[in-house]
Enzyme design. Structure first.
Site, PDB file in Angstrom:
ATOM      1  N   TYR A 131       8.595  22.354   7.442  1.00  0.00           N
ATOM      2  CA  TYR A 131       8.740  21.077   6.735  1.00  0.00           C
ATOM      3  C   TYR A 131       9.803  20.215   7.407  1.00  0.00           C
ATOM      4  O   TYR A 131       9.598  19.021   7.648  1.00  0.00           O
ATOM      5  CB  TYR A 131       9.123  21.330   5.275  1.00  0.00           C
TER       6      TYR A 131
ATOM      7  N   GLY B 148       0.094   8.712  -1.709  1.00  0.00           N
ATOM      8  CA  GLY B 148       0.650   9.812  -2.499  1.00  0.00           C
ATOM      9  C   GLY B 148       1.182   9.400  -3.854  1.00  0.00           C
ATOM     10  O   GLY B 148       2.339   9.705  -4.188  1.00  0.00           O
TER      11      GLY B 148
ATOM     12  N   GLY C 174       5.278  12.136  -8.959  1.00  0.00           N
ATOM     13  CA  GLY C 174       6.541  12.067  -8.249  1.00  0.00           C
ATOM     14  C   GLY C 174       6.977  10.681  -7.833  1.00  0.00           C
ATOM     15  O   GLY C 174       6.796   9.692  -8.553  1.00  0.00           O
ATOM     16  N   ILE C 175       7.570  10.597  -6.640  1.00  0.00           N
ATOM     17  CA  ILE C 175       8.145   9.345  -6.146  1.00  0.00           C
ATOM     18  C   ILE C 175       7.087   8.262  -6.024  1.00  0.00           C
ATOM     19  O   ILE C 175       7.325   7.104  -6.398  1.00  0.00           O
ATOM     20  CB  ILE C 175       8.831   9.582  -4.784  1.00  0.00           C
ATOM     21  N   GLY C 176       5.926   8.601  -5.492  1.00  0.00           N
ATOM     22  CA  GLY C 176       4.874   7.598  -5.301  1.00  0.00           C
ATOM     23  C   GLY C 176       4.441   6.965  -6.599  1.00  0.00           C
ATOM     24  O   GLY C 176       4.272   5.734  -6.680  1.00  0.00           O
TER      25      GLY C 176
ATOM     26  N   LEU D 147       0.850  -1.181   0.000  1.00  0.00           N
ATOM     27  CA  LEU D 147       0.000   0.000   0.000  1.00  0.00           C
ATOM     28  C   LEU D 147       0.889   1.235   0.000  1.00  0.00           C
ATOM     29  O   LEU D 147       1.732   1.404   0.880  1.00  0.00           O
ATOM     30  CB  LEU D 147      -0.895   0.007   1.246  1.00  0.00           C
ATOM     31  N   ILE D 148       0.712   2.098  -1.003  1.00  0.00           N
ATOM     32  CA  ILE D 148       1.537   3.297  -1.151  1.00  0.00           C
ATOM     33  C   ILE D 148       0.622   4.522  -1.124  1.00  0.00           C
ATOM     34  O   ILE D 148      -0.357   4.593  -1.859  1.00  0.00           O
ATOM     35  CB  ILE D 148       2.331   3.297  -2.467  1.00  0.00           C
TER      36      ILE D 148
END
Length: 312
Positions: free
Chosen positions: A156, A12, A16-18, A9-10
């Site tokens: 951040y 985002g 991009g990275i996801g 399960l990912i």
């Protein structure tokens, strides 16, 4: 007899990275994974579905997930067969850049609700099943800013520091249940989102900020930041490759930085435990010697630093 594919399960995955990680895992030649690629807004799923190609509906499923909502997390897990997640990748995140005086508390809270509490919320949801089965792997896409503060990125960085402390602490307990935690710490990553963010803040007003600080932000920080991304930045594909190897590791590492070109910048903090060397050197480079900083960033882009840190 081959092992059944692991459910990954990912969060985002709209870009991009996801997105890159979901596609790479779904195209695994040994078909070791079934990927549940999630995003808050399913209206943005087109790019992911196009990149997935024939894997869509086979080794990759797209689902809606808002990590800041308990109801959304529960709904997403209820759509997974048996509700069992073998590998959780906490990737969803938001950025916030600018002078502190010009940032609202609501914007700061939104960063923590996504970057920190969103990750915690997902872990709380999948952990009972992992403990019951005595196996699991939790991968957290952190940042080098979880190890080292960066000017004008205070909120951040704080959210990533919180992530690092939380999961490093949790890793000790979970090892007793044969559950591994891996913190992946990219340096600058070149994405469309980052480019848009820098352009937006370059013209933002930041009400309540004094003129000197605004000048430092616009005239010193922003040019240095663009230079950093240009010379030291990685692609989402490169970072995803590192995460794929971390997921496939027999003994997953607790930490994995992804970019050796950024290592000299991070090394300043490690060289002096008092923190003075990092703070004073960063201050001098940004505020007194910006030309030297730009020259140094160009040097980091040379062939000596092009090899990323791959998991062994």
């Amino acid at each position: 007899m081959a092992d059944p594919p692991r459910t990954v399960l990912i969060s985002g995955c709209s870009s991009g990275i996801g997105l890159e990680l979901a596609v790479q895992l779904a195209h695994d030649p040994r078909q070791r994974y079934h990927v549940v690629a999630t995003m808050r807004d399913l209206g943005k799923k087109g790019t992911l579905e196009a990149a997935a190609g024939e894997a869509l509906g086979q080794t990759l499923t797209v689902a809606q997930l808002d990590v800041s909502s308990d109801e959304s997390v529960a709904q997403c897990l209820s759509c997974i067969q048996g509700g069992e997640v073998d590998v959780l990748v906490n990737n969803a995140g938001v950025g916030l850049v600018g002078p502190l005086e010009g940032l609202s508390l609501a914007a700061m809270q939104n960063v923590f609700d996504t970057n920190f509490f969103g990750a915690v919320r997902l872990v709380k949801a999948v952990l009972p099943g992992m403990k019951r089965r005595r196996q699991g792997h939790i991968v957290v896409v952190s940042s080098v800013m979880g190890l080292q503060g960066v000017v004008f990125n205070e909120v951040y960085a704080a959210s990533k520091f919180a992530v690092e402390g939380f999961f490093e602490s949790l890793a000790v307990q979970l090892l007793q249940f044969n559950i591994f935690i891996s913190l992946v710490e990219p340096g600058p990553v070149i994405t469309e989102f980052e480019g848009k963010l820098l352009e937006q803040v370059s013209t933002a007003e930041f009400p309540g900020t004094d003129p000197d600080t605004l000048s430092y932000f616009r005239d010193l920080y922003l040019p240095a930041s663009r230079e950093l991304f240009h010379n030291v930045g990685q692609s989402p594909q490169d970072v995803a490759k590192v995460i794929v190897k971390v997921i496939g590791s027999a003994r997953p590492p607790l930490r994995r930085q992804t970019n050796t070109r950024y290592a000299p910048l991070a090394a300043l903090k490690a060289m002096d435990p008092s923190g003075s060397l990092h703070v004073r050197t960063s201050h001098r480079l940004l505020f007194r010697w910006p030309r030297l900083l730009n020259l140094g960033l160009r040097c980091l882009a040379c062939s000596c630093f092009r090899t990323p840190v791959w998991p062994r």
